[in-house]
Write a protein that holds these residues in place. Structure first.
Motif, PDB file in Angstrom:
ATOM      1  N   LYS A 192       0.833  -1.196   0.000  1.00  0.00           N
ATOM      2  CA  LYS A 192       0.000   0.000   0.000  1.00  0.00           C
ATOM      3  C   LYS A 192       0.876   1.256   0.000  1.00  0.00           C
ATOM      4  O   LYS A 192       0.554   2.242  -0.695  1.00  0.00           O
ATOM      5  CB  LYS A 192      -0.912  -0.006   1.226  1.00  0.00           C
ATOM      6  N   PHE A 193       1.955   1.214   0.726  1.00  0.00           N
ATOM      7  CA  PHE A 193       2.841   2.374   0.789  1.00  0.00           C
ATOM      8  C   PHE A 193       3.496   2.631  -0.566  1.00  0.00           C
ATOM      9  O   PHE A 193       3.639   3.782  -0.981  1.00  0.00           O
ATOM     10  CB  PHE A 193       3.898   2.176   1.869  1.00  0.00           C
ATOM     11  N   ASP A 194       3.879   1.569  -1.252  1.00  0.00           N
ATOM     12  CA  ASP A 194       4.448   1.726  -2.590  1.00  0.00           C
ATOM     13  C   ASP A 194       3.439   2.368  -3.536  1.00  0.00           C
ATOM     14  O   ASP A 194       3.792   3.193  -4.387  1.00  0.00           O
ATOM     15  CB  ASP A 194       4.900   0.376  -3.142  1.00  0.00           C
ATOM     16  N   GLU A 195       2.163   1.993  -3.400  1.00  0.00           N
ATOM     17  CA  GLU A 195       1.117   2.608  -4.214  1.00  0.00           C
ATOM     18  C   GLU A 195       1.000   4.101  -3.918  1.00  0.00           C
ATOM     19  O   GLU A 195       0.828   4.922  -4.821  1.00  0.00           O
ATOM     20  CB  GLU A 195      -0.225   1.926  -3.956  1.00  0.00           C
ATOM     21  N   LEU A 196       1.079   4.455  -2.634  1.00  0.00           N
ATOM     22  CA  LEU A 196       0.988   5.861  -2.246  1.00  0.00           C
ATOM     23  C   LEU A 196       2.155   6.666  -2.807  1.00  0.00           C
ATOM     24  O   LEU A 196       1.983   7.807  -3.251  1.00  0.00           O
ATOM     25  CB  LEU A 196       0.961   5.980  -0.722  1.00  0.00           C
ATOM     26  N   LEU A 197       3.341   6.075  -2.780  1.00  0.00           N
ATOM     27  CA  LEU A 197       4.508   6.788  -3.287  1.00  0.00           C
ATOM     28  C   LEU A 197       4.379   7.059  -4.781  1.00  0.00           C
ATOM     29  O   LEU A 197       4.810   8.112  -5.269  1.00  0.00           O
ATOM     30  CB  LEU A 197       5.777   5.982  -3.019  1.00  0.00           C
ATOM     31  N   LYS A 198       3.791   6.126  -5.504  1.00  0.00           N
ATOM     32  CA  LYS A 198       3.662   6.283  -6.951  1.00  0.00           C
ATOM     33  C   LYS A 198       2.514   7.225  -7.336  1.00  0.00           C
ATOM     34  O   LYS A 198       2.562   7.872  -8.384  1.00  0.00           O
ATOM     35  CB  LYS A 198       3.445   4.924  -7.607  1.00  0.00           C
ATOM     36  N   ALA A 199       1.494   7.301  -6.495  1.00  0.00           N
ATOM     37  CA  ALA A 199       0.334   8.157  -6.800  1.00  0.00           C
ATOM     38  C   ALA A 199       0.736   9.622  -6.760  1.00  0.00           C
ATOM     39  O   ALA A 199       1.603  10.030  -5.977  1.00  0.00           O
ATOM     40  CB  ALA A 199      -0.789   7.875  -5.816  1.00  0.00           C
ATOM     41  N   GLU A 200       0.102  10.433  -7.610  1.00  0.00           N
ATOM     42  CA  GLU A 200       0.420  11.855  -7.638  1.00  0.00           C
ATOM     43  C   GLU A 200      -0.413  12.637  -6.633  1.00  0.00           C
ATOM     44  O   GLU A 200       0.114  13.418  -5.852  1.00  0.00           O
ATOM     45  CB  GLU A 200       0.220  12.407  -9.050  1.00  0.00           C
ATOM     46  N   HIS A 201      -1.721  12.440  -6.647  1.00  0.00           N
ATOM     47  CA  HIS A 201      -2.595  13.169  -5.730  1.00  0.00           C
ATOM     48  C   HIS A 201      -3.548  12.180  -5.056  1.00  0.00           C
ATOM     49  O   HIS A 201      -4.195  11.373  -5.726  1.00  0.00           O
ATOM     50  CB  HIS A 201      -3.409  14.228  -6.469  1.00  0.00           C
TER      51      HIS A 201
END
Length: 298
Positions: free
Chosen positions: A246-255
């Motif tokens: 989940k954290f990796d997804e957050l890092l990749k997301a822009e907003h």
């Protein structure tokens, strides 16, 4: 002449209206460190305004006293020696002004870099604030929770933000609570603050870092210790833990919007070492391979 006066009136009116749209929050401090910075800025403005007043008065005096006369075209004024007193005066005055402002700035910087005055006997709440793309992550190691794009803090308790970035350099700034400080990758910087009253304050990134810079804002909400403890308990009871995926997804997301988690990313992605600390002191007998592994995420 009338046209110039009309344009000046329109400009001043527009300035007054625009100034009322968003008050300069830096002049409305809600914490000791922010108040120190606000007082320093006001003192600097008053000092510079006084200097400008003196300069404009002298300019008007010189223009009036030494304005063009009706002397003949071939008139030559008598030779006059320069005044050593005047030369010394206009050299010493700027030195005194710069020295005064330098002393004030150094004292202010020293004050805000330490724990807020009046909170020396209280243990600070440590919060790791990290940035990625155009969002903020707030990790509470003491409470074991994490938030995205908002941070809650208790009033009347010193707060110690540990800052770093998962991408470009950003600048952490809550104008009503503290000054700004840079967040960088592979290095921790620290900013101290405290809130004197309950309220909601806007925080932002004050360092341009790309197309999403304007939207990189967060809310800092101060609350009583009782409400803060209740909020922590609610997050731990109702929110899911933060996984590495989940954290990796957050890092990749822009907003992304506001989010809460019942654990922190520090468990699997530790913060970098603090600036100025020796690596051997931080890691003890850790091998070079372990240290490289620890910082591989940054």
């Amino acid at each position: 002449m009338k046209k110039k006066l009309s344009l000046m009136f329109v400009a001043l009116s527009a300035l007054a209206i625009l100034a009322g749209c968003e008050p300069l929050t830096v002049f409305n401090p809600k914490g000791p460190n922010a108040e120190t910075l606000s007082n320093t800025i006001i003192l600097s403005i008053i000092t510079m305004a006084f200097i400008l007043l003196v300069v404009y008065v002298l300019l008007a005096f010189m223009l009036t006293k030494y304005r063009a006369s009706k002397a003949s075209a071939d008139y030559e004024p008598p030779h006059e020696e320069g005044s050593h007193l005047l030369e010394i005066t206009w050299t010493v005055i700027p030195i005194i002004i710069v020295a005064f402002l330098a002393v004030v700035t150094v004292r202010t910087t020293s004050t805000v870099e330490a724990q807020p005055a009046g909170y020396d006997d209280k243990e600070p709440l440590v919060i790791y604030a990290s940035s990625s793309n155009w969002k903020w992550h707030f990790s509470y190691p003491e409470q074991g929770v994490e938030t995205v794009n908002y941070v809650n803090i208790p009033v009347d308790r010193p707060i110690e933000f540990k800052l770093y970035s998962f991408g470009p350099i950003t600048s952490f700034w809550i104008p009503q609570l503290a000054g700004q400080k840079y967040a960088m990758s592979d290095m921790l910087t620290t900013i101290h603050l405290a809130a004197d009253e309950v309220g909601s304050f806007m925080g932002r990134n004050s360092n341009f870092n790309g197309r999403g810079f304007a939207e990189m804002e967060f809310e800092a909400q101060s609350m009583t210790q009782e409400d803060f403890d209740k909020w922590v308990a609610d997050v731990k009871a109702k929110e899911a833990p933060l996984t590495e995926e989940k954290f990796d997804e957050l890092l990749k997301a822009e907003h992304v919007g506001r989010q809460s988690f019942s654990s922190t990313h520090l468990d699997f992605s530790p913060a970098p070492m603090e600036h100025g600390k020796n690596m051997d002191m931080d890691h003890g007998d850790m091998s070079e391979e372990d240290m490289n592994s620890e910082h591989s995420g940054h």
